[in-house]
Design a protein around this motif. Structure first.
Motif, PDB file in Angstrom:
ATOM      1  N   UNK A  57     103.825  18.428  -5.185  1.00 29.51           N
ATOM      2  CA  UNK A  57     103.091  19.342  -4.310  1.00 29.51           C
ATOM      3  C   UNK A  57     104.005  20.160  -3.411  1.00 29.51           C
ATOM      4  N   UNK A  58     105.233  19.718  -3.201  1.00 29.51           N
ATOM      5  CA  UNK A  58     106.152  20.439  -2.320  1.00 29.51           C
ATOM      6  C   UNK A  58     106.884  21.559  -3.039  1.00 29.51           C
ATOM      7  N   UNK A  59     106.781  21.591  -4.368  1.00 27.31           N
ATOM      8  CA  UNK A  59     107.580  22.548  -5.137  1.00 27.31           C
ATOM      9  C   UNK A  59     106.875  23.879  -5.361  1.00 27.31           C
ATOM     10  N   UNK A  60     105.580  23.971  -4.984  1.00 22.00           N
ATOM     11  CA  UNK A  60     104.800  25.181  -5.288  1.00 22.00           C
ATOM     12  C   UNK A  60     104.170  25.741  -4.024  1.00 22.00           C
ATOM     13  N   UNK A  61     104.028  27.102  -3.990  1.00 24.12           N
ATOM     14  CA  UNK A  61     103.336  27.692  -2.853  1.00 24.12           C
ATOM     15  C   UNK A  61     101.825  27.520  -3.010  1.00 24.12           C
ATOM     16  N   UNK A  62     101.065  27.968  -2.012  1.00 27.37           N
ATOM     17  CA  UNK A  62      99.630  27.686  -1.970  1.00 27.37           C
ATOM     18  C   UNK A  62      98.891  28.190  -3.203  1.00 27.37           C
ATOM     19  N   UNK A  63      99.124  29.437  -3.592  1.00 21.07           N
ATOM     20  CA  UNK A  63      98.400  30.013  -4.728  1.00 21.07           C
ATOM     21  C   UNK A  63      98.760  29.336  -6.040  1.00 21.07           C
TER      22      UNK A  63
END
Length: 475
Positions: A202-208
Motif C-alpha cells: 500500500x505504500x508503493x502506490x499513490x491514491x488513484x
C-alpha cells in the motif's frame, strides 16, 4: 610445437587430481594432486591396477584390454560422476570424476585420462547440515520461516490456531522481521491453501493507482484507462489478500476498504455495479496506528475491523539463537543462486554476526550475507568479508549489553523465583487441560483439538513437550 613433450607440465598445472591408465587399467601416471588425494606416491601407483582405489563409479569387467576391461572404454567418456575412492589409509574420499578414452592414430584404445575432484568437504558439510536440521526438527522451516527459539515456536503455534478461522489478522513488527512470510504462513496453514494469495504494497502506490489496484476499473474510468482491469480483491476471491503497510492507505481508500470488510462487496472504479468477493484480509504495518488515529490519519472503525487478531513478529534482537540457522539458510540460497562453493561462516565471523544487534532485522542479515558472497572467493566467509557496520556495531552492542546487564541483574535475580513459580503453575494447568480433553475424547487427538479450540498439530506438539503417552487414554 610438439605439445606431447609438455604433458607432464600440463597435468601438474591442473588443480584437480589427474591419472592416466593404459588399456589394461594399469596406472601409468598421476599428478601431485592425485598423489595427495590418494596418499600414494606416483612410484607406488605406477604399474598398479586402477582397482587399487576401489572407485565406486567404475564398472570393471576385467576380461581383457579396452572394452573388455571396463565400461569407460565402451562409453568413451564420463562426465561429473559422483563416487568414492579409498585412499592409502583406508579412508573413503568423495570425488567428482570425469574421464576420456585415449586412442592411437588407427582408432585403437590405448588408455584413458581421469580427473578427480575432492568434494569430501561439501559432502561432510551437507551431512552436518542435515543432522543439524533433524536435531532441531526444522527442515525448511515453518512455511519458509526459519527459527527454533521459544518466541518463534510460540508464534508458529498462534499462526496454526488463527489459521483455522477467517478472522482478520493484523501482523505487527519492525521493518524486516518477515511479516510477509507470516502472512503467507497464515494463508497456507488455513483452509484457503491452494487458493490465491495476493499481496499489495500500500505504500508503493499513490491514491488513484492504489484504488484501481485494489478494486479494478472499467474502460474509460479515467484518462488512460483504455480497457477494463480486474482488481486485487477480485483476483484474491476464494483466497487471501495481504495488505502490507496498511498504515499508509489514504483516508478515501480506507472508507472503501471498510465497506469491503463489512459487506464483502467491491465496486470497480468508474462503475456502480457491486461484485461479491470472498477474501480473507491479512494486514501488516510497522507504524503506530494508535498515533495515526489520534492524528486523524487512520479511521478507528477500520482499525477495529482489521485488528481482530494481532500477531507480533519478534525482532532479531530477541532471537539470537536463530541467527546461525538463518545465516546458513541464506548461505544455501546464495550458493544456489551464484554457483559459488561457499560452505558457511568461520567461527569468528559467526560470532561477530551473532553479536551484532541487527536493527534492520532479517532483511539486513540477508543483505550482509549477500555482501559477504561478493567478497568471498574461498569456501568459508571470514570477518574480512563482513560489512563494516557489522564489525563496528559489534563492539558498541557489547558495551551497551554490559551496562544494561549490570543495571538489571539485581532486579532479574529478585524476579527469577517468582517467574519460575508462575511458569510451573501455568505449565501444570496446560497439562491438566490437555489430559482432561484426551480423557473425554478417549485419546482421539483430532476431537481433543476441537474441544480445546486448537489444531491437531498443536495437540501433538503439546503431548510431545509434556511427555504425555497417548496410549493412556485409549479404552
Amino acid at each position: 610445437m610438439d605439445i606431447g613433450k609438455y604433458w607432464r607440465t600440463i597435468i601438474e598445472s591442473v588443480r584437480d587430481g589427474v591419472m592416466i591408465v593404459n588399456a589394461k587399467g594399469n596406472i601409468i601416471a598421476a599428478n601431485s594432486t592425485a598423489q595427495l588425494m590418494t596418499g600414494y606416491t606416483e612410484d607406488d601407483l605406477i604399474g598398479r591396477s586402477c582397482r587399487t582405489l576401489n572407485c565406486t563409479g567404475c564398472t570393471i569387467i576385467g576380461k581383457g584390454e579396452g572394452k573388455l576391461w571396463c565400461g569407460l572404454f565402451s562409453r568413451g567418456m564420463i562426465r561429473d560422476r559422483k563416487c568414492r575412492i579409498t585412499n592409502r589409509y583406508n579412508r573413503s574420499i568423495h570425488i567428482m570424476k570425469s574421464a576420456n578414452v585415449l586412442y592411437d592414430d588407427d582408432g585403437n584404445i590405448v588408455g584413458a585420462v581421469e580427473t578427480l575432484k575432492d568434494i569430501s568437504d561439501n559432502v561432510n558439510y551437507k551431512n552436518e547440515l542435515i543432522s543439524l536440521k533433524k536435531t532441531y526438527q526444522l527442515d525448511d522451516g515453518f512455511h519458509g520461516i526459519v527459527g527454533k527459539s521459544p518466541v518463534m515456536q510460540s508464534l508458529f503455534e498462534v499462526i496454526e490456531n488463527v489459521a483455522a478461522s477467517d478472522t482478520p489478522v493484523m501482523i505487527l513488527g519492525e521493518s524486516g522481521t518477515g511479516k510477509e512470510l507470516v502472512a503467507r504462513a497464515v494463508h497456507e496453514t488455513g483452509s484457503r491453501l491452494g487458493k490465491p494469495f495476493i499481496k499489495v504494497n500500500c505504500a508503493a502506490l499513490n491514491e488513484n493507482l492504489l484504488e484501481s489496484e485494489l478494486f479494478g476499473h472499467i474502460r474509460g474510468a479515467y484518462t488512460g484507462a483504455d480497457k477494463s482491469r480486474t482488481g486485487r480483491f477480485e483476483a484474491a476471491h476464494g483466497g487471501s489478500i495481504f495488505l502490507d503497510e496498511i498504515g499508509d492507505i489514504p483516508m478515501s481508500i480506507q472508507v472503501k476498504l471498510l465497506r469491503v470488510l463489512e459487506e464483502k462487496k467491491i465496486e470497480r472504479v468508474g462503475d456502480n455495479l457491486s461484485i461479491d468477493v470472498d477474501v480473507r484480509i491479512i494486514t501488516a504495518t510497522n507504524r503506530n496506528l494508535d498515533v495515526l488515529m489520534k492524528e486523524g490519519r487512520f479511521r478507528e472503525d477500520l482499525f477495529f475491523r482489521i485488528n481482530v487478531f494481532p500477531l507480533n513478529c519478534p525482532p532479531l534482537s530477541v532471537r539470537e539463537g536463530d541467527i546461525p540457522l538463518i545465516i546458513q539458510h541464506f548461505v544455501e540460497v546464495n550458493t544456489r543462486k551464484n554457483g559459488k562453493n561457499i560452505l558457511g561462516l568461520s567461527p569468528d565471523a559467526m560470532r561477530q554476526m551473532v553479536r551484532y544487534s541487527w536493527p534492520g532485522n532479517v532483511r539486513e542479515l540477508r543483505n550482509a550475507v549477500e555482501y559477504a558472497f561478493v567478497l568471498c572467493h574461498g569456501s568459508m566467509i571470514t570477518p574480512e568479508h563482513l560489512p563494516d557496520k557489522v564489525l563496528q556495531g559489534m563492539s558498541k552492542r557489547n558495551h551497551c549489553v554490559g551496562i544494561v546487564e549490570g543495571s538489571i541483574r539485581e532486579d532479574s535475580n529478585n524476579q527469577e523465583k517468582t517467574s519460575s513459580a508462575e511458569n510451573a503453575v501455568v505449565q501444570k494447568g496446560k497439562v491438566q487441560e490437555l489430559e482432561d480433553a484426551l480423557w473425554a475424547e478417549k485419546g482421539n487427538q483430532s476431537r481433543a483439538a476441537e474441544r480445546l479450540g486448537v489444531s491437531r498439530v498443536t495437540v501433538w506438539k503439546r503431548m510431545k513437550k509434556f511427555g504425555i503417552d497417548p496410549k493412556r487414554f485409549c479404552p
